[in-house]
Design an enzyme around this catalytic site. Structure first.
Site, mmCIF file in Angstrom:
data_model
loop_
_atom_site.group_PDB
_atom_site.id
_atom_site.type_symbol
_atom_site.label_atom_id
_atom_site.label_comp_id
_atom_site.label_asym_id
_atom_site.label_seq_id
_atom_site.Cartn_x
_atom_site.Cartn_y
_atom_site.Cartn_z
ATOM 1 N N SER A 135 2.064 -7.279 6.866
ATOM 2 C CA SER A 135 1.656 -6.679 5.799
ATOM 3 C C SER A 135 2.755 -5.557 5.115
ATOM 4 C CB SER A 135 0.267 -5.667 5.970
ATOM 5 O OG SER A 135 0.207 -4.855 4.884
ATOM 6 N N ASP A 172 -0.720 -13.908 -1.513
ATOM 7 C CA ASP A 172 -1.368 -13.968 -2.872
ATOM 8 C C ASP A 172 -1.798 -15.140 -3.500
ATOM 9 O OD1 ASP A 172 -1.751 -11.190 -2.578
ATOM 10 O OD2 ASP A 172 -0.113 -10.648 -3.804
ATOM 11 N N ARG A 184 -7.460 -12.729 -9.050
ATOM 12 C CA ARG A 184 -7.015 -13.994 -8.575
ATOM 13 C C ARG A 184 -8.069 -15.157 -8.509
ATOM 14 N NH1 ARG A 184 -1.691 -12.235 -8.635
ATOM 15 N NH2 ARG A 184 -1.384 -10.346 -7.619
ATOM 16 N N GLY A 237 -4.988 -1.967 -3.876
ATOM 17 C CA GLY A 237 -4.575 -1.846 -2.424
ATOM 18 C C GLY A 237 -3.464 -1.377 -2.251
ATOM 19 N N ARG A 272 -12.256 -2.028 1.494
ATOM 20 C CA ARG A 272 -11.002 -2.651 2.052
ATOM 21 C C ARG A 272 -10.536 -1.700 3.329
ATOM 22 N NH1 ARG A 272 -7.085 -4.877 -2.422
ATOM 23 N NH2 ARG A 272 -6.195 -5.797 -0.555
ATOM 24 N N LYS A 330 4.026 -7.214 -9.931
ATOM 25 C CA LYS A 330 3.036 -5.990 -9.781
ATOM 26 C C LYS A 330 3.475 -4.972 -8.585
ATOM 27 C CE LYS A 330 -1.408 -6.842 -8.762
ATOM 28 N NZ LYS A 330 -1.981 -6.385 -7.490
ATOM 29 N N SER A 331 4.210 -5.869 -7.405
ATOM 30 C CA SER A 331 4.579 -4.816 -6.384
ATOM 31 C C SER A 331 5.899 -4.082 -6.934
ATOM 32 C CB SER A 331 5.012 -6.082 -5.346
ATOM 33 O OG SER A 331 4.025 -6.636 -4.785
#
Ligand code: S3P
Length: 438
Positions: free
Chosen positions: A170, A318, A393, A97, A125, A24-25
């Site tokens: 992050s 994650d 998740r 996000g 968030r 995904k990233s």
């Protein structure tokens, strides 16, 4: 009937060979950098999950032509850093996000106005963590709740380079600043307290930007000539994690997950499971498109509880929902502290997992910044309905926990599994799991 899934206890092990969808990233970053490079970028293995599709729609709304040629195969006609056009509507990033924070960085540096928003979860968030440093670069961003929450209104303009200490490991914060710095003359530098996933840096260098790393500091030089690339997206280790833990927990299992990205900034779960006694082997190791890739073979193994070393946390960030499932069925005690970040994910993952696992009969204690789990290797009770709180998740983790319960488990509000792993249920079934829509 409420929307959700029912999973039955597994009587035989999980067996077989299974692939996982694209990371995904890396998929988000392929779309973003492909759009702002000059010339064509060809992407194969792109995750066609809702999060990435939102990012793609956002760039289409800014005038980028993105064509789908086959499943996971896309061609992006990059417009260059100065070629994006003002969108005529709000950009809706859905549940993502990553999409929202990375886009906010880039949009702060362009010459037009935009508004970004998201779903009920994303609008709660924290966005201050990107707005504050971007504002120091000269960005004009307004948001709800004193510039902390989306929707965000972004008046793009030319920024000044920045040297920024993130204070939190992050990748989304780091990447937002690097993307703003990309479109800003001069050198922008980001330092983090521990290394978060480094896909942005790797891919920026692959597209031709000057990126330098010194320890925990990474610097990008603005206004590079980015050139379109061919990108092959590796399988997502965060999706593979569910099969890994399921196979470890169910006697008789032998599963090989093919083509998984094993970038060292992402393999914290492999280290933790190794510490717990899991025999996981990486086969056929290779490098694809600047990222390490392997096939991961997992056989059933009794696990031992572990104390999570703090430096592993960003590398497994994650995977904690599924790690909690593993710990709930291990021998002895597992302790996680210093993981307050988990409260700021798609749900408060400490709270959601403690609630769900406790309902199944696990012994889980909530701490402000983590959990203490007393494992029950004999299995959990189940026979209840748990709520994923719309967190993909958490939903996938609860399905795995259900395999080791004595009675079937119902998991509610599982639709967001499609944000990261649209085929999850089908692939679980392919390995012998009984899981059905309610
Ligand atoms: C991501 C970074 C992580 C991770 C998220 C994806 C990314 O978030 O939890 O799922 O692609 O950059 P943080 O940067 O907030 O830790």
């Amino acid at each position: 009937m409420a929307e959700g899934l029912e999973v039955k206890p597994l009587t035989a092990g999980l067996t077989g060979v299974v692939g996982v969808p694209g990371d995904k990233s890396i998929s988000h970053r392929s779309v973003i950098l492909g759009s702002v490079a000059k010339g064509q970028t060809r992407v194969s293995g792109l995750l066609e999950g809702e999060d990435v599709l939102r990012t793609m729609e956002a760039f289409r709304a800014m005038g980028v032509a993105i064509q789908r040629h086959a499943a996971g195969d896309y061609v992006i006609d990059g417009v260059g850093l100065d070629g994006l056009a003002e969108p005529d509507h709000v950009l809706d990033m859905g549940n993502s996000g990553t999409g929202m924070r990375l886009l906010t960085g880039l949009l702060a540096s362009v010459s037009f106005f935009s508004v970004v928003t998201g779903d009920d979860s994303l609008r709660t968030r924290p966005m201050g963590r990107v707005i504050k440093p971007l504002t120091r670069m000269g960005a004009v961003i307004l948001g709800r709740d004193g510039n902390r929450l989306a929707p965000l209104a972004i008046r793009g303009r030319e920024l000044l380079p920045l040297e920024h200490d993130t204070g939190v490991a992050s990748a989304q914060v780091k990447s937002a600043i690097l993307l703003a710095g990309l479109n800003t003359p001069g050198v922008t530098e980001v330092t983090e307290p521990a290394l978060s996933r480094d896909h942005t840096e790797r891919m920026l260098a692959g597209f031709g930007a000057t990126v330098e790393r010194h320890g925990l500091t990474v610097a990008v030089t603005g206004w590079p000539e980015l050139r379109g690339q061919n990108i092959r997206v590796p399988g997502d280790i965060s999706s593979a994690a569910f099969f890994m833990v399921a196979a470890l927990l169910c006697p008789g299992s032998d599963v090989t997950i093919t083509g998984v990205g094993v970038n060292p900034t992402r393999t914290g779960l492999l280290d933790l499971l190794g510490e717990m006694g899991a025999g996981i082997t990486l086969e056929n190791q290779r490098t694809e498109g600047g990222e390490p890739v392997a096939d991961i073979r997992v056989v059933h193994m009794e696990l031992q509880g572990v104390t999570v070393p703090p430096e592993v946390i960003p590398r497994a960030i994650d995977e904690f929902p599924i790690f909690f499932v593993a710990a709930s069925l291990a021998h002895g005690q597992t302790v996680l502290r210093g993981a307050e970040e988990l409260r700021h994910k798609e749900s408060d993952r400490i709270r959601s997992m403690v609630m769900g696992l406790s309902q199944l009969g696990a012994r889980v204690e909530e701490a402000g910044d983590g959990v203490i789990i007393h494992g029950r290797p004999e299995g959990l009770q189940g026979g209840v309905t748990v709520d994923s709180l719309t967190d993909h998740r958490v939903a996938m983790s609860m399905v795995v926990a259900g395999l080791r319960c004595r009675e079937p488990v119902r998991v509610l509000r599982t639709a967001n599994i499609a944000t990261s792993f649209p085929d999850y249920v089908a692939r679980m079934r392919g390995l012998g799991v009984s899981v059905n829509a309610l």
